[in-house]
Design an enzyme around this catalytic site. Structure first.
Site, PDB file in Angstrom:
ATOM      1  N   CYS A   1     -21.546   2.158   9.606  1.00  0.00           N
ATOM      2  CA  CYS A   1     -21.014   2.293  10.968  1.00  0.00           C
ATOM      3  C   CYS A   1     -22.080   1.907  11.996  1.00  0.00           C
ATOM      4  CB  CYS A   1     -20.562   3.725  11.222  1.00  0.00           C
ATOM      5  SG  CYS A   1     -18.980   4.129  10.443  1.00  0.00           S
TER       6      CYS A   1
ATOM      7  N   CYS B   1     -16.507   7.304  10.466  1.00  0.00           N
ATOM      8  CA  CYS B   1     -17.386   8.466  10.681  1.00  0.00           C
ATOM      9  C   CYS B   1     -18.329   8.225  11.862  1.00  0.00           C
ATOM     10  CB  CYS B   1     -18.155   8.781   9.394  1.00  0.00           C
ATOM     11  SG  CYS B   1     -19.706   7.886   9.182  1.00  0.00           S
TER      12      CYS B   1
ATOM     13  N   GLY C   1      -5.727 -10.109  -1.930  1.00  0.00           N
ATOM     14  CA  GLY C   1      -4.711  -9.164  -2.387  1.00  0.00           C
ATOM     15  C   GLY C   1      -5.349  -7.911  -2.969  1.00  0.00           C
TER      16      GLY C   1
ATOM     17  N   CYS D   1     -17.421   1.813   5.911  1.00  0.00           N
ATOM     18  CA  CYS D   1     -17.731   3.247   5.999  1.00  0.00           C
ATOM     19  C   CYS D   1     -17.089   4.005   4.838  1.00  0.00           C
ATOM     20  CB  CYS D   1     -17.182   3.778   7.327  1.00  0.00           C
ATOM     21  SG  CYS D   1     -17.287   5.568   7.504  1.00  0.00           S
TER      22      CYS D   1
ATOM     23  N   HIS E   1       2.159   1.788  -3.402  1.00  0.00           N
ATOM     24  CA  HIS E   1       1.103   2.310  -4.278  1.00  0.00           C
ATOM     25  C   HIS E   1       0.850   3.796  -4.007  1.00  0.00           C
ATOM     26  CE1 HIS E   1       0.011  -1.295  -6.377  1.00  0.00           C
ATOM     27  NE2 HIS E   1      -0.221  -1.977  -5.264  1.00  0.00           N
TER      28      HIS E   1
ATOM     29  N   THR F   1       0.838  -1.205   0.000  1.00  0.00           N
ATOM     30  CA  THR F   1       0.000   0.000   0.000  1.00  0.00           C
ATOM     31  C   THR F   1       0.873   1.255   0.000  1.00  0.00           C
ATOM     32  OG1 THR F   1      -1.670  -1.217   1.236  1.00  0.00           O
ATOM     33  CG2 THR F   1      -1.881   1.174   1.205  1.00  0.00           C
TER      34      THR F   1
ATOM     35  N   ARG G   1      10.307 -17.211  -1.521  1.00  0.00           N
ATOM     36  CA  ARG G   1       8.987 -17.133  -0.889  1.00  0.00           C
ATOM     37  C   ARG G   1       8.361 -18.524  -0.732  1.00  0.00           C
ATOM     38  NH1 ARG G   1       5.905 -11.611  -2.825  1.00  0.00           N
ATOM     39  NH2 ARG G   1       7.130 -10.229  -1.510  1.00  0.00           N
TER      40      ARG G   1
ATOM     41  N   CYS H   1     -22.694   6.791   9.611  1.00  0.00           N
ATOM     42  CA  CYS H   1     -23.316   6.301   8.374  1.00  0.00           C
ATOM     43  C   CYS H   1     -24.037   4.978   8.647  1.00  0.00           C
ATOM     44  CB  CYS H   1     -22.275   6.141   7.268  1.00  0.00           C
ATOM     45  SG  CYS H   1     -21.150   4.753   7.496  1.00  0.00           S
TER      46      CYS H   1
HETATM   47 ZN    ZN Z   1      -0.023  -2.576   5.058  1.00  0.00          ZN
HETATM   48 ZN    ZN Z   2     -19.333   5.567   8.640  1.00  0.00          ZN
END
Ligand code: ZN
Ligand code: ZN
Length: 358
Positions: free
Chosen positions: A106, A100, A271, A114, A50, A47, A208, A103
């Site tokens: 949530c 939040c 993934g 959310c 990215h 992440t 791996r 919503c």
């Molecule tokens: Zn991570």
């Molecule tokens: Zn929410």
């Protein structure tokens, strides 16, 4: 009691695609319900890569880092009211989301869905810094003996637990996992604990595959070998696998995963694929073989379970690599090139991240 909140703070801020800037600032303010943490180890994951590449939406100016383990160095005035509140000096892991709370999701106990959720290290300032301020309720205490870099893996572990919950693996079922990066390795360890048998891993990288074996995989196959799927299927007597996980995040892998599921099987997309990657799935196959396709996103209510199961996973078997805050470019390159099983930023130095010193 406090020994934090003073001096200058170094942080790694995302300034837009391709630009991460080390900055120095004064310490952030501490609210009554907050704790100030000195991060000891912060995981670098796909992440983060990215975000830096511009292919994962993130707030420009945010401090990176969402897989955080560190020591509490200061508490807000009302933190002590929380049950089990972390004390100054405690080692903690951070559940890196803010929801939040208002919503429909949530309010239905599905906070992870959310639309207004914000992640630390993505939209809120994360852990690649000398000091991170978060609400105390998302700082989870770790046993004192926890090695900080292992503690930082509570975040990916909590996501893997949610994936396994979605997949509902039961003991004695055949499980196939595509991909054995750090997340795949955690999934293998969880699959062993849940009693899946056999646990089979499909992975093109030999190092791996070795990691998969060390984490408890019964069999591994070279995913790049055109005969690999047929050979893996033979392990199940030709039936295929009750449960299959795409831990790569790829349309072609999802197609293979569907084809490898047994009748009545479940397939989990775990993934993170590119948003426009598109797989071909035949509706007749879902119908006639009564397959279930599942998605899994982040870690609803699983972070405490991650803390609990961590000592059972044996993640110390992964080979870590550590980089100082100032070496983030090298850390990203190391993550990309696979210099180790898992790459960490160590704001307080390698010995602290390894748990050699506090
Ligand atoms: Zn991570
Ligand atoms: Zn929410």
């Amino acid at each position: 009691m406090s020994d934090g909140g003073s001096g200058t703070v170094r942080s790694l801020r995302f300034r837009g695609p391709g630009v991460v800037e080390p900055v120095t600032s004064v310490p952030a303010g501490l609210g009554a319900e907050d704790v100030r943490i000195a991060p000891s180890a912060v995981g670098v994951c796909g992440t983060d890569a990215h975000i830096v590449a511009g292919s994962f939406p993130a707030e420009v100016g945010v401090v990176l880092g969402h897989e955080v383990c560190g020591r509490v160095i200061e508490r807000g005035s009302t933190v002590g009211d929380l049950p089990g509140a972390p004390e100054v000096g405690d080692l903690v892991t951070v559940e890196p989301h803010r929801y939040c709370t208002a919503c429909r999701y949530c309010r239905a106990g599905q906070e992870h869905l959310c639309a207004g959720k914000r992640g630390y290290g993505v939209r809120l300032d994360g852990g690649m810094t000398d000091q991170m301020v978060v609400p105390a309720r998302i700082a989870y205490r770790l046993p004192e003996r926890t090695v900080p870099w292992v503690g930082a893996m509570c975040e990916p572990v909590s996501c893997a637990i949610h994936g396994m919950d979605r997949l509902r693996v039961v003991s004695g079922e055949a499980l196939l996992i595509y991909g054995c990066g750090p997340a795949g390795a955690i999934l293998v360890a969880l699959a062993r604990l849940l009693g899946a048998n056999p646990v089979v891993v499909m992975e093109p990288n030999p190092a791996r595959r070795d990691l998969a074996h060390s984490m408890g995989a019964d069999l591994t196959f070279d995913a790049a070998d055109p005969d690999a799927d047929a050979e893996a299927r033979a392990v199940t007597g030709g039936d295929g696998f009750a449960a299959v996980i795409d831990a790569v995040g790829s349309a072609s892998v999802l197609e293979r995963a569907v084809s490898m599921a047994a009748r009545g099987g479940r397939v989990l997309e775990f993934g993170v694929a590119a948003p426009d990657d598109t797989a071909a799935v035949r509706p007749h196959e879902l119908f006639s073989r009564e397959l279930t396709l599942l998605g899994s996103v982040i870690n609803p209510y699983t972070h405490q379970r991650a803390v609990s199961v961590l000592p059972r996973l044996g993640l110390e078997r992964l080979t870590p690599a550590f980089f100082e805050l100032s070496e983030f470019e090298n850390a990203l390159r190391g993550q990309r090139e696979g210099v180790a099983d898992k790459v960490f930023v160590a704001p307080r130095g390698v010995d602290v991240a390894r748990g050699v010193t506090r």
